[in-house]
Design an enzyme around this catalytic site. Sequence first.
Site, short mmCIF file in Angstrom:
data_model
loop_
_atom_site.label_atom_id
_atom_site.label_comp_id
_atom_site.label_asym_id
_atom_site.label_seq_id
_atom_site.Cartn_x
_atom_site.Cartn_y
_atom_site.Cartn_z
N GLY A 82 0.82 -1.23 0.00
CA GLY A 82 0.00 0.00 0.00
C GLY A 82 0.84 1.26 0.00
N GLY A 83 2.04 1.17 -0.59
CA GLY A 83 3.00 2.28 -0.53
C GLY A 83 2.70 3.47 -1.42
N GLY A 135 -0.40 4.67 -1.22
CA GLY A 135 -1.52 5.28 -0.51
C GLY A 135 -1.02 6.45 0.32
N PHE A 136 -1.95 7.06 1.04
CA PHE A 136 -1.66 8.26 1.84
C PHE A 136 -0.56 7.99 2.87
CE2 PHE A 136 -3.55 10.30 5.85
CZ PHE A 136 -2.77 11.42 5.76
N ILE A 137 -0.77 7.00 3.74
CA ILE A 137 0.21 6.76 4.82
C ILE A 137 1.43 6.01 4.28
CG2 ILE A 137 0.59 5.66 7.06
CD1 ILE A 137 -2.49 5.95 7.54
N GLY A 138 1.20 5.04 3.39
CA GLY A 138 2.30 4.25 2.84
C GLY A 138 3.32 5.13 2.13
N THR A 185 -6.36 0.28 12.87
CA THR A 185 -7.09 1.50 13.18
C THR A 185 -7.70 1.48 14.58
OG1 THR A 185 -9.10 2.72 12.55
CG2 THR A 185 -9.05 0.41 11.96
N ASP A 186 -7.98 2.68 15.11
CA ASP A 186 -8.71 2.77 16.39
C ASP A 186 -10.17 2.36 16.22
OD1 ASP A 186 -9.54 5.00 14.91
OD2 ASP A 186 -9.05 6.48 16.45
N GLU A 187 -10.65 2.29 14.97
CA GLU A 187 -12.07 1.99 14.75
C GLU A 187 -12.43 0.57 15.18
OE1 GLU A 187 -13.88 3.46 11.19
OE2 GLU A 187 -12.30 4.93 10.88
N TYR A 192 -15.95 -1.78 7.29
CA TYR A 192 -14.51 -1.46 7.25
C TYR A 192 -13.84 -1.86 8.56
CZ TYR A 192 -10.32 1.36 8.03
OH TYR A 192 -9.03 1.77 8.37
N LYS A 246 -10.95 -4.75 9.43
CA LYS A 246 -9.65 -4.48 10.05
C LYS A 246 -9.51 -5.27 11.36
CE LYS A 246 -6.89 -1.94 8.86
NZ LYS A 246 -5.73 -2.15 7.93
P1 NAD Z 1 -5.25 4.69 1.33
O1 NAD Z 1 -6.64 4.33 0.94
O2 NAD Z 1 -4.78 6.09 1.11
O3 NAD Z 1 -4.19 3.72 0.63
C1 NAD Z 1 -4.37 2.33 0.57
C2 NAD Z 1 -3.37 1.78 -0.43
O4 NAD Z 1 -3.51 0.35 -0.45
C3 NAD Z 1 -3.60 2.28 -1.86
O5 NAD Z 1 -2.38 2.67 -2.43
C4 NAD Z 1 -4.19 1.06 -2.58
O6 NAD Z 1 -3.88 1.02 -3.96
C5 NAD Z 1 -3.55 -0.09 -1.81
N1 NAD Z 1 -4.36 -1.31 -1.88
C6 NAD Z 1 -5.68 -1.45 -1.54
N2 NAD Z 1 -6.07 -2.72 -1.74
C7 NAD Z 1 -4.98 -3.40 -2.21
C8 NAD Z 1 -4.74 -4.74 -2.59
N3 NAD Z 1 -5.72 -5.65 -2.56
N4 NAD Z 1 -3.50 -5.09 -2.99
C9 NAD Z 1 -2.50 -4.19 -3.04
N5 NAD Z 1 -2.66 -2.89 -2.70
C10 NAD Z 1 -3.90 -2.49 -2.29
O7 NAD Z 1 -5.14 4.30 2.88
P2 NAD Z 1 -4.29 4.96 4.03
O8 NAD Z 1 -5.07 6.04 4.63
O9 NAD Z 1 -2.91 5.22 3.56
O10 NAD Z 1 -4.29 3.75 5.08
C11 NAD Z 1 -3.21 2.81 5.13
C12 NAD Z 1 -3.48 1.83 6.24
O11 NAD Z 1 -3.64 2.53 7.48
C13 NAD Z 1 -4.76 1.02 6.05
O12 NAD Z 1 -4.50 -0.31 6.46
C14 NAD Z 1 -5.77 1.68 6.98
O13 NAD Z 1 -6.73 0.77 7.45
C15 NAD Z 1 -4.86 2.18 8.10
N6 NAD Z 1 -5.38 3.35 8.82
C16 NAD Z 1 -5.55 4.54 8.17
C17 NAD Z 1 -6.01 5.64 8.89
C18 NAD Z 1 -6.19 6.99 8.25
O14 NAD Z 1 -6.60 7.93 8.94
N7 NAD Z 1 -5.86 7.18 6.98
C19 NAD Z 1 -6.34 5.52 10.24
C20 NAD Z 1 -6.18 4.27 10.85
C21 NAD Z 1 -5.67 3.20 10.13
#
Ligand code: NAD
Length: 353
Positions: free
Chosen positions: A10-11, A13-16, A135-137, A161, A165
Site C-alpha cells: 500500500g506504498g 496510498g496516503f500513509i504508505g 485502526t482505532d475503529e 470497514y 480491520k
Molecule cells: P489509502 O486508501 O490512502 O491507501 C491504501 C493503499 O492500499 C492504496 O495505495 C491502494 O492502492 C492499496 N491497496 C488497496 N487494496 C490493495 C490490494 N488488494 N492489494 C494491493 N494494494 C492495495 O489508505 P491509508 O489512509 O494510507 O491507510 C493505510 C493503512 O492505514 C490502512 O490499512 C488503513 O486501514 C490504516 N489506517 C488509516 C487511517 C487513516 O486515517 N488514513 C487511520 C487508521 C488506520
Amino acid sequence: MKKTDFLVTGGYGFIGSSLIRNLLSNDHSVINVDKLTYSSNINSLETLEDEKKYRFYKEDICNEKALFAIFDKYRPLNVIHLAAETHVDRSIDGPENFINSNILGTYNILNASYLFWKSLNDNEREKFKLILVSTDEVYGSLSSDDVPIDENGLYKPNSPYSASKAASDHLGRAWFKTYKLPVIITNTTNNYGPWQFPEKLIPLTINKCLKYEKIPVYGDGSQIRDWIYVEDHVTGILKVIEEGNIGEKYNIGANNEIRNIDVVELICSILDNLKPMKDNLKYNSLINYVDDRPGHDSRYSLDNNKIKNLGWEPKFTWKKGLEKTIKWYIDNSEFLEKDVNKIYSGERLGRIT
Ligand code: NAD
C-alpha cells in the site's frame, strides 16, 4: 537485489507513501507492493533510478503466488502491511472489496511472511518483523465519559470497514500465538497530511472550500475523532519496529480529540487568513449539514502511553500540522483536480469519515 530492508504494502496510498518517503530519506531499501486502487497516487513518490534502493510491484495482495515470488526474490528484513480498502462509506455500500483486501489480503501477507520466515536461518529469523497497520475503529464507539482506550480494549467494530480491520488484527494475533510469527499490530487514530485522497474529511473540506462548494458535515458534526499528523504516525511505526515487543499491540495516537465540526471550522478560519473569499465572505458559510452515516461512531480516543514509554512523542501540534496540510493542498491543487472524478459517488456522496 539480495536483501531488502523493508517490504511495504500500500506504498502509493496516503500513509504508505509518507512511510516510504521517510525510509528512502534514511537510506533504506524498499519494495512497494500496491495494486494502485482509486485512492493511490503514483506521483506521491518520486521515480527513483536506483533499483537497488526502490522497486515497485503493481500487484494485488490477494495474489498469493505473486507475493511468494516477491518475498523469495527480495528477502525483506521487515514487512509493513498497510494495503487496504479504507473508506467507511464505500464499505457500507460495497463490503466485498473490504473482505477481500483487508481479510484475505492480510491472510496472504501472513502466509507469505510465515513461509519466508521459516526459510531463514536463526539469526535472520530473530530479526524479522511483520507490522500490521490498523485502526482505532476496531474498538468501536466511545461515549463522552469513557477514558481513552488502551491496547487491552475490547474489539467492538461497527462498520464493515472496521470489522474487516478487526478480522485482520485477529489473524495477526493468531499467527503470532499459533506459529510464533513475529507480528506486531499498531492501531492508529485519524491521520491527516499531504497526499490523502480527497474523500476523507480534511482534504474534502479543503477541496470544497477552494472550489466555493458546499461542505457536507454528517449529522450535527459532534462526532469526535483523535487526529495525528501522518509523519508522526510514521515515526511511531518505526519506533515500534525498533523498540516494540513481538506479539504485542501499540496504539499510535496524539491525544488530540476534536469534534468534526470544529475540524471544519478551523480549516475554514485558516483559509480565511491564507486565501480570503471575495466580498468579505467566510468559508464557514459553505457548511452544509447532511443526514448522518448509518451506525456512525460518535467518538474514538486512544491511550498512547504504551508507545510513549518506548520514547516516542508526536512532533506536530494540531494547529501546526493542519496549517502545513492546508498549505500543501493549496500549493498542489492539481492533486485535488486530477482524481476528482474518482471521489465516491454512491448514495453517501460527499459525506465524510
Ligand atoms: P489509502 O486508501 O490512502 O491507501 C491504501 C493503499 O492500499 C492504496 O495505495 C491502494 O492502492 C492499496 N491497496 C488497496 N487494496 C490493495 C490490494 N488488494 N492489494 C494491493 N494494494 C492495495 O489508505 P491509508 O489512509 O494510507 O491507510 C493505510 C493503512 O492505514 C490502512 O490499512 C488503513 O486501514 C490504516 N489506517 C488509516 C487511517 C487513516 O486515517 N488514513 C487511520 C487508521 C488506520
